[in-house]
Design a protein around this motif. Structure first.
Motif, PDB file in Angstrom:
ATOM      1  N   ARG A 100      -9.275  17.440 -14.724  1.00  0.00           N
ATOM      2  CA  ARG A 100     -10.775  17.862 -14.476  1.00  0.00           C
ATOM      3  C   ARG A 100     -10.959  17.322 -13.845  1.00  0.00           C
ATOM      4  O   ARG A 100     -11.629  16.792 -11.816  1.00  0.00           O
ATOM      5  N   ILE A 101     -11.378  15.816 -14.342  1.00  0.00           N
ATOM      6  CA  ILE A 101     -12.459  14.851 -13.423  1.00  0.00           C
ATOM      7  C   ILE A 101     -11.705  14.000 -11.571  1.00  0.00           C
ATOM      8  O   ILE A 101     -11.719  14.245 -11.282  1.00  0.00           O
ATOM      9  N   VAL A 102      -9.891  13.534 -12.442  1.00  0.00           N
ATOM     10  CA  VAL A 102      -9.064  13.552 -11.589  1.00  0.00           C
ATOM     11  C   VAL A 102      -9.082  14.300  -9.923  1.00  0.00           C
ATOM     12  O   VAL A 102      -8.826  14.305  -8.812  1.00  0.00           O
ATOM     13  N   GLY A 103      -8.721  15.809 -10.846  1.00  0.00           N
ATOM     14  CA  GLY A 103      -8.381  16.580  -9.936  1.00  0.00           C
ATOM     15  C   GLY A 103     -10.018  16.320  -8.979  1.00  0.00           C
ATOM     16  O   GLY A 103     -10.053  17.272  -7.290  1.00  0.00           O
ATOM     17  N   SER A 104     -11.083  17.105  -9.824  1.00  0.00           N
ATOM     18  CA  SER A 104     -12.315  17.657  -8.913  1.00  0.00           C
ATOM     19  C   SER A 104     -12.283  16.060  -7.886  1.00  0.00           C
ATOM     20  O   SER A 104     -13.750  16.263  -6.457  1.00  0.00           O
ATOM     21  N   GLY A 105     -12.682  14.618  -7.946  1.00  0.00           N
ATOM     22  CA  GLY A 105     -12.816  13.303  -8.196  1.00  0.00           C
ATOM     23  C   GLY A 105     -11.932  13.453  -6.742  1.00  0.00           C
ATOM     24  O   GLY A 105     -12.161  13.133  -5.659  1.00  0.00           O
ATOM     25  N   SER A 106     -10.780  13.548  -6.673  1.00  0.00           N
ATOM     26  CA  SER A 106      -9.656  13.826  -5.578  1.00  0.00           C
ATOM     27  C   SER A 106     -10.375  14.237  -4.776  1.00  0.00           C
ATOM     28  O   SER A 106     -10.571  14.186  -3.014  1.00  0.00           O
ATOM     29  N   VAL A 108     -13.240  15.394  -3.729  1.00  0.00           N
ATOM     30  CA  VAL A 108     -14.272  14.929  -3.451  1.00  0.00           C
ATOM     31  C   VAL A 108     -13.705  13.869  -2.275  1.00  0.00           C
ATOM     32  O   VAL A 108     -14.207  13.889  -0.963  1.00  0.00           O
ATOM     33  N   LEU A 109     -13.446  12.681  -3.047  1.00  0.00           N
ATOM     34  CA  LEU A 109     -12.666  11.731  -2.108  1.00  0.00           C
ATOM     35  C   LEU A 109     -11.906  11.646  -0.474  1.00  0.00           C
ATOM     36  O   LEU A 109     -11.888  11.621   0.431  1.00  0.00           O
ATOM     37  N   ALA A 110     -10.911  12.977  -0.898  1.00  0.00           N
ATOM     38  CA  ALA A 110     -10.022  13.715   0.209  1.00  0.00           C
ATOM     39  C   ALA A 110     -10.449  14.182   0.867  1.00  0.00           C
ATOM     40  O   ALA A 110      -9.683  14.315   2.876  1.00  0.00           O
ATOM     41  N   TYR A 111     -11.324  15.012   0.802  1.00  0.00           N
ATOM     42  CA  TYR A 111     -12.148  15.832   2.137  1.00  0.00           C
ATOM     43  C   TYR A 111     -13.559  15.921   2.128  1.00  0.00           C
ATOM     44  O   TYR A 111     -14.207  16.347   3.613  1.00  0.00           O
ATOM     45  N   PHE A 112     -14.409  15.480   1.100  1.00  0.00           N
ATOM     46  CA  PHE A 112     -15.888  15.265   1.862  1.00  0.00           C
ATOM     47  C   PHE A 112     -16.604  13.851   1.937  1.00  0.00           C
ATOM     48  O   PHE A 112     -17.670  13.702   1.470  1.00  0.00           O
ATOM     49  N   SER A 161      -8.357   5.100   0.190  1.00  0.00           N
ATOM     50  CA  SER A 161      -9.213   5.610  -0.826  1.00  0.00           C
ATOM     51  C   SER A 161      -9.261   7.171  -0.038  1.00  0.00           C
ATOM     52  O   SER A 161      -9.848   7.769  -1.579  1.00  0.00           O
ATOM     53  N   PHE A 162      -9.017   7.487   1.092  1.00  0.00           N
ATOM     54  CA  PHE A 162      -9.266   8.798   0.904  1.00  0.00           C
ATOM     55  C   PHE A 162      -7.820   9.523   0.907  1.00  0.00           C
ATOM     56  O   PHE A 162      -7.178  11.022   0.508  1.00  0.00           O
ATOM     57  N   GLN A 163      -7.227   8.131   0.728  1.00  0.00           N
ATOM     58  CA  GLN A 163      -5.762   8.852   1.396  1.00  0.00           C
ATOM     59  C   GLN A 163      -4.435   9.196  -0.110  1.00  0.00           C
ATOM     60  O   GLN A 163      -4.116   9.921  -0.616  1.00  0.00           O
ATOM     61  N   VAL A 164      -5.012   8.542  -1.090  1.00  0.00           N
ATOM     62  CA  VAL A 164      -4.283   8.393  -2.604  1.00  0.00           C
ATOM     63  C   VAL A 164      -4.956  10.011  -3.075  1.00  0.00           C
ATOM     64  O   VAL A 164      -3.896  10.685  -3.880  1.00  0.00           O
TER      65      VAL A 164
ATOM     66  N   TRP B 237     -19.132  15.672  -6.178  1.00  0.00           N
ATOM     67  CA  TRP B 237     -18.048  15.803  -7.070  1.00  0.00           C
ATOM     68  C   TRP B 237     -18.891  16.892  -8.138  1.00  0.00           C
ATOM     69  O   TRP B 237     -18.407  17.241  -9.090  1.00  0.00           O
ATOM     70  N   LEU B 238     -19.799  16.774  -9.419  1.00  0.00           N
ATOM     71  CA  LEU B 238     -20.661  17.701  -9.932  1.00  0.00           C
ATOM     72  C   LEU B 238     -20.505  19.441  -9.343  1.00  0.00           C
ATOM     73  O   LEU B 238     -19.999  19.674  -9.777  1.00  0.00           O
ATOM     74  N   LEU B 239     -20.763  19.348  -8.148  1.00  0.00           N
ATOM     75  CA  LEU B 239     -20.149  20.779  -7.312  1.00  0.00           C
ATOM     76  C   LEU B 239     -19.022  20.672  -7.662  1.00  0.00           C
ATOM     77  O   LEU B 239     -18.474  22.411  -8.159  1.00  0.00           O
ATOM     78  N   LEU B 240     -17.846  20.119  -7.242  1.00  0.00           N
ATOM     79  CA  LEU B 240     -16.775  20.730  -7.241  1.00  0.00           C
ATOM     80  C   LEU B 240     -16.566  20.212  -8.840  1.00  0.00           C
ATOM     81  O   LEU B 240     -15.305  21.502  -9.442  1.00  0.00           O
ATOM     82  N   PHE B 241     -16.857  19.815  -9.725  1.00  0.00           N
ATOM     83  CA  PHE B 241     -16.923  19.770 -11.528  1.00  0.00           C
ATOM     84  C   PHE B 241     -17.047  21.130 -11.829  1.00  0.00           C
ATOM     85  O   PHE B 241     -15.622  21.485 -13.120  1.00  0.00           O
TER      86      PHE B 241
END
Lengths: 288, 259
Positions: A100-106, A108-112, A161-164, B237-241
């Motif tokens: 969940r953390i890696v997915g949502s974190g990714s 955020v970084l990849a798109y927004f 850092s957004f490509q990874v 991040w909190l929103l998407l989490f």
């Protein structure tokens, strides 16, 4: 006869009229402006001048080359590390906190991430960045080297850092599609672990992985927010030049050159997407 | 073993800059440590105004996006399955258009538009940006809504609603919507995140949205810019989490896959 015709008109097609009109208007209009402006003079007659300028002027060529270079390099590096990160995470259950953390974190970084990502890197490796200060303590002064976070190599570091994360998002479904039975079958037939990867996993994954790297390339090519926040519109990338040409403080005639550059960007990304679609279809043969 | 190595490297590469940002942002402009950079947004009228503009943009974009796309996706699944591929292709098309090129098209439109269109569309950031942010959000919206609608038994729900006398609007809002709320929440969160991050178009058209103001702060006051960046990354991040936890209706796994 007439009422019946009216009946068919009110039939199923009426339901997508709002969507069609909306897209035609708000996607079609700006696209039309870009295309029309690129192939006409400010007076409205047809011209090839704008495109020929983008090819013949060394400054525009240099922008294109550095845009392509940064896209290629960050796609390959981001693709490589993103693939291994996805491999490391995918074995955990989809509902595990790690996933969940890696997915949502990714996401955020990849798109927004855009501008905030740029400032995170400025806080790290900028002139007064934390890592810069830390390195000074141990005797390495980044401010004396040619590296700055607002150089092209700094932009590249930030882009990675957004490509990874984007690579993680793109290849995770493909990795999930690898069935445990294939490994069992291969092992049962006497394959070593390497043999399984070489003859089963790699060929099955290859189209998905190459497609993802292609998409990363297009992603970096289209990106601008992070570079803008790091460097400003003087950054030696195509989007920076388009912004300079269109932000109004240059001659109207040069608007057309900016729009021609825009058309060329669309062509590059469209080619990337076509390649991606073809590879996705191939990938779908075994996965999913 | 290699798994741990990769995860540690990733943590250093991604959490390092975040940790640096937090440390950096806690040093105030007067040199002392404190939360001054974080509370700046409360005292700075320009920043607060830009944030309000962006939040309005996000709300309006999400509303138009959902009102436009949910009925379209339902209708296509129900009555026009043969154009599903076409609608999907058109919805994903904005991916091909870089934001800077979209912005260039709009700048050129503004230049050529008569004074009527100019005052109708470009006089306020809300009217100028919202219609086009909806377009940028189409790929996210289509995919999440389509996954949601596919996961429910649409035909049965519709037949039941119709036989009980529900009209089209009642059916969408009171029958379909509650059943696809996970997908709707996903689409809405992605649209909000997109609007709050979009800087390229609004900068080119000279509208003072939150990310534009954030980028401007970078030149004058790096501490505030970094503090706001930390806030913006953490909130997004909190929103998407949070949406990885919403709903467990079987469709969860596939909606989660969008992220």
């Amino acid at each position: 006869m007439a009422p019946r015709r009216r009946g068919t008109l009110r039939g199923p097609w009426v339901g997508i009229v709002p969507f069609a009109v909306y897209v035609l208007l708000f996607l079609g209009l700006p696209l039309y402006e870009v295309l029309y402006g690129a192939i006409t003079t400010s007076g409205g007659s047809l011209t090839w001048y704008n495109f020929s300028q983008t090819f013949s002027q060394p400054e525009y060529r240099a922008d294109f080359i550095s845009s392509l270079k940064i896209s290629l390099e960050t796609a390959l590096i981001g693709g490589f590390f993103g693939f291994w990160l996805a491999c490391a995470v995918v074995t955990a259950s989809p509902r595990s906190p790690l996933r969940r953390i890696v997915g949502s974190g990714s996401a955020v970084l990849a798109y927004f991430a855009g501008v905030p990502l740029a400032f995170a890197w400025i806080a790290t490796l900028g002139r007064f960045g934390e890592l810069t200060k830390l390195l000074q303590h141990i005797g390495i002064n980044l401010n004396n080297t040619s590296f700055t976070i607002s150089s092209l190599s700094g932009v590249e570091l930030a882009y990675i850092s957004f490509q990874v994360p984007l690579m993680v998002l793109l290849v995770t479904p493909a990795l999930e599609g690898l069935r445990p039975e294939w490994r069992e079958a291969a092992t049962g037939l006497g394959a070593s672990s390497f043999g399984y990867i070489r003859h089963v996993a790699a060929p099955v994954l290859a189209p998905a992985v190459i497609g993802a790297v292609l998409l990363l390339f297009g992603n970096a090519f289209a990106a601008y927010a992070t570079a803008y926040a790091l460097v400003g519109d003087t950054v030696q990338l195509v989007p920076g030049t388009i912004q300079q040409l269109l932000s109004g403080n240059v001659l109207v005639d040069e608007n057309g050159i900016g729009l021609a550059l825009g058309v060329e960007m669309i062509v590059v990304i469209a080619l990337v997407m076509i390649g991606y679609a073809i590879l996705q279809r191939r990938a779908g043969r075994w996965l999913q | 073993m290699w798994r741990v190595t990769i995860l540690v490297l990733a943590a250093i590469y991604f959490l390092g800059p975040i940790a640096s940002s937090i440390r950096f942002s806690l040093v105030q402009s007067n040199g002392k440590d404190g939360f001054g950079n974080y509370t700046q947004v409360l005292h700075d009228a320009t920043l607060a105004h830009a944030l309000a503009t962006s939040l309005e943009l996000a709300g309006l974009t999400t509303a138009i996006l959902l009102v436009l796309m949910l009925p379209t996706v339902v209708w296509v699944r129900l009555r026009l399955p043969r154009v599903a591929l076409l609608v999907e292709t058109v919805s994903v098309l904005p991916i091909v258009i870089p934001p800077i090129v979209m912005g260039a098209g709009l700048a050129s439109l503004q230049l050529h538009a008569g004074s009527q269109i100019d005052s109708l569309l470009f006089s306020s950031p809300l009217t100028a940006l919202t219609p086009f942010y909806v377009i940028l959000a189409l790929p996210f919206a289509y995919r999440s809504l389509d996954v949601g609608v596919r996961a429910i038994d649409l035909r049965t729900l519709v037949d039941a609603a119709r036989s009980l006398g529900a009209g089209w609007v009642t059916m969408i809002t009171r029958v379909i919507l509650p059943n696809v709320r996970t997908a709707v929440l996903t689409a809405a969160s992605l649209a909000i995140a997109l609007v709050l991050a979009e800087v390229v178009i609004s900068e080119l058209l000279l509208y003072d949205t939150f990310p534009v103001e954030l980028a401007n702060q970078g030149q004058e006051n790096a501490g505030v810019a970094v503090a706001l960046s930390v806030l913006s990354l953490v909130i997004t991040w909190l929103l998407l989490f949070a949406i990885t936890f919403v709903g467990n209706r079987g469709s969860r796994g596939r909606v989660g896959r969008l992220l």
